[in-house]
Design a protein around this motif. Structure first.
Motif, short mmCIF file in Angstrom:
data_model
loop_
_atom_site.label_atom_id
_atom_site.label_comp_id
_atom_site.label_asym_id
_atom_site.label_seq_id
_atom_site.Cartn_x
_atom_site.Cartn_y
_atom_site.Cartn_z
N ASN A 40 0.83 -1.21 0.00
CA ASN A 40 0.00 0.00 0.00
C ASN A 40 0.86 1.25 0.00
N VAL A 41 1.90 1.25 0.83
CA VAL A 41 2.83 2.40 0.84
C VAL A 41 3.42 2.59 -0.55
N SER A 42 3.83 1.50 -1.18
CA SER A 42 4.43 1.58 -2.51
C SER A 42 3.46 2.11 -3.55
N ARG A 43 2.20 1.65 -3.47
CA ARG A 43 1.19 2.12 -4.44
C ARG A 43 0.91 3.61 -4.26
N ILE A 44 0.79 4.05 -3.03
CA ILE A 44 0.53 5.47 -2.78
C ILE A 44 1.70 6.31 -3.26
N TYR A 45 2.91 5.84 -3.03
CA TYR A 45 4.10 6.57 -3.47
C TYR A 45 4.14 6.67 -5.00
N LYS A 46 3.80 5.59 -5.67
CA LYS A 46 3.80 5.58 -7.14
C LYS A 46 2.80 6.58 -7.69
N HIS A 47 1.65 6.69 -7.02
CA HIS A 47 0.59 7.60 -7.49
C HIS A 47 0.91 9.05 -7.14
N ASP A 48 1.51 9.27 -5.97
CA ASP A 48 1.77 10.63 -5.49
C ASP A 48 3.10 10.64 -4.74
N PRO A 49 4.23 10.71 -5.45
CA PRO A 49 5.55 10.56 -4.82
C PRO A 49 5.81 11.60 -3.72
N PHE A 50 6.55 11.19 -2.72
CA PHE A 50 6.97 12.08 -1.64
C PHE A 50 8.48 11.89 -1.44
N ASP A 51 9.08 12.82 -0.74
CA ASP A 51 10.54 12.82 -0.59
C ASP A 51 11.00 11.71 0.35
N ILE A 52 11.84 10.82 -0.17
CA ILE A 52 12.38 9.72 0.65
C ILE A 52 13.91 9.81 0.73
N SER A 53 14.47 10.90 0.26
CA SER A 53 15.92 10.99 0.10
C SER A 53 16.68 10.86 1.42
N GLY A 54 16.05 11.28 2.53
CA GLY A 54 16.74 11.22 3.81
C GLY A 54 16.23 10.13 4.73
N ILE A 55 15.35 9.27 4.22
CA ILE A 55 14.73 8.23 5.04
C ILE A 55 15.61 6.99 5.13
N THR A 56 15.74 6.44 6.33
CA THR A 56 16.43 5.18 6.54
C THR A 56 15.41 4.09 6.87
N ILE A 57 15.51 2.98 6.16
CA ILE A 57 14.64 1.82 6.39
C ILE A 57 15.50 0.67 6.89
N PHE A 58 14.99 -0.07 7.87
CA PHE A 58 15.69 -1.27 8.30
C PHE A 58 14.66 -2.32 8.72
N GLY A 59 15.09 -3.56 8.81
CA GLY A 59 14.24 -4.64 9.27
C GLY A 59 14.54 -4.96 10.71
N VAL A 60 13.52 -5.27 11.48
CA VAL A 60 13.70 -5.55 12.91
C VAL A 60 14.52 -6.81 13.13
N ASP A 61 14.55 -7.70 12.12
CA ASP A 61 15.28 -8.95 12.28
C ASP A 61 15.66 -9.51 10.92
N GLU A 62 16.45 -10.60 10.95
CA GLU A 62 16.84 -11.28 9.72
C GLU A 62 17.10 -12.75 10.01
N VAL A 63 16.69 -13.59 9.09
CA VAL A 63 16.97 -15.02 9.17
C VAL A 63 18.46 -15.24 8.90
N THR A 64 19.09 -16.12 9.64
CA THR A 64 20.52 -16.36 9.46
C THR A 64 20.79 -17.76 8.90
N ASN A 65 21.89 -17.81 8.14
CA ASN A 65 22.37 -19.02 7.48
C ASN A 65 21.46 -19.50 6.36
N VAL A 66 20.87 -18.53 5.66
CA VAL A 66 20.15 -18.79 4.41
C VAL A 66 20.66 -17.78 3.38
#
Length: 241
Positions: A46-72
């Motif tokens: 949904n975030v991606s669709r809204i951005y595609k329709h009406d882009p907003f500034d993401i140049s300074g935004i940092t995204i991260f994942g709370v966790d990650e699977v290991t050894n894959v």
């Protein structure tokens, strides 16, 4: 503690997506943590669709994942890196240096956990942490019994998930599968938290999370103590409240 109950899945996904977008619009340097899984996939899309329709500034935004699977392999469809990249990071055009994820392979996961935590601290800490709710109340890969004072660490994986991932990746039994995850202490240090849960299968754990005692037996119960946490539910997950 704020509880928002959506009338249906469409409204649920929209409400949660706008929490992410609002953080981006109000804080152009925001550090935003995301979670992966069935509950969050459509939120990210949904975030991606809204951005595609009406882009907003993401140049300074940092995204991260709370966790990650290991050894894959990182290319594995169930790796958190790949899911976030596919669902939201690529669509928004988040540059690689603003997408922070721990590696899936390492000779020293304790060191990688520290580096991951330090990378977020160097960005000023977490402005918004989006969380999904495990059926046993886990947060990230912090399973029941994890101390509330835990920092970023390399945890074990629950048996059901491990069986599925081993089958999907053909990982032999002598290779340990686990999860590198923000600790509960790190999650609670986020300036804002949004917990999302939907479906009848989550109704029992939602009740324990919100109305049960604050206990390591239900890690998500600690969110009752956070000063700025919103719980976004649908009518099915909220049916026992």
């Amino acid at each position: 503690m704020k509880i928002t109950i959506a009338k249906n899945e469409t409204e649920f996904d929209s409400i949660a997506a706008w929490r992410i977008i609002s953080e981006i619009l109000n804080n152009p340097k925001a550090v935003i943590g995301l979670s992966t899984g069935k509950t969050t996939k459509n939120i990210h899309l949904n975030v991606s669709r809204i951005y595609k329709h009406d882009p907003f500034d993401i140049s300074g935004i940092t995204i991260f994942g709370v966790d990650e699977v290991t050894n894959v392999p990182r290319e594995y469809a169930g790796a958190c890196y790949t899911m976030l990249k596919t669902e939201i990071v690529y669509a928004l055009g988040i540059p690689e240096h603003n997408f922070i994820m721990p590696p899936t392979y390492s000779d020293d996961f304790d060191k990688e956990a520290l580096l991951f935590q330090q990378a977020l601290e160097a960005r000023g800490g977490i402005d918004l942490q989006m969380l999904g709710l495990g059926t046993n109340g886990h947060l990230g890969f912090n399973q029941p019994g994890t101390p509330f004072e835990s920092n970023t660490w390399h945890s074990n994986m629950d048996n059901e998930l491990e069986i599925r991932i081993r089958k999907e990746t053909n990982t032999p039994p002598d290779i340990k599968l686990g999860g590198l995850t923000l600790g509960i202490k790190n999650i609670m240090q986020a300036r804002k938290i949004v917990m999302v849960a939907k479906g009848e299968s989550k109704s029992e754990i939602v009740k324990k999370m919100l109305h049960g005692p604050v206990t390591t037996a239900v890690p998500a119960s600690v969110l009752q103590l956070h000063p700025n946490c919103e719980f976004i539910l649908d009518t099915e997950s909220a049916k026992l409240l």
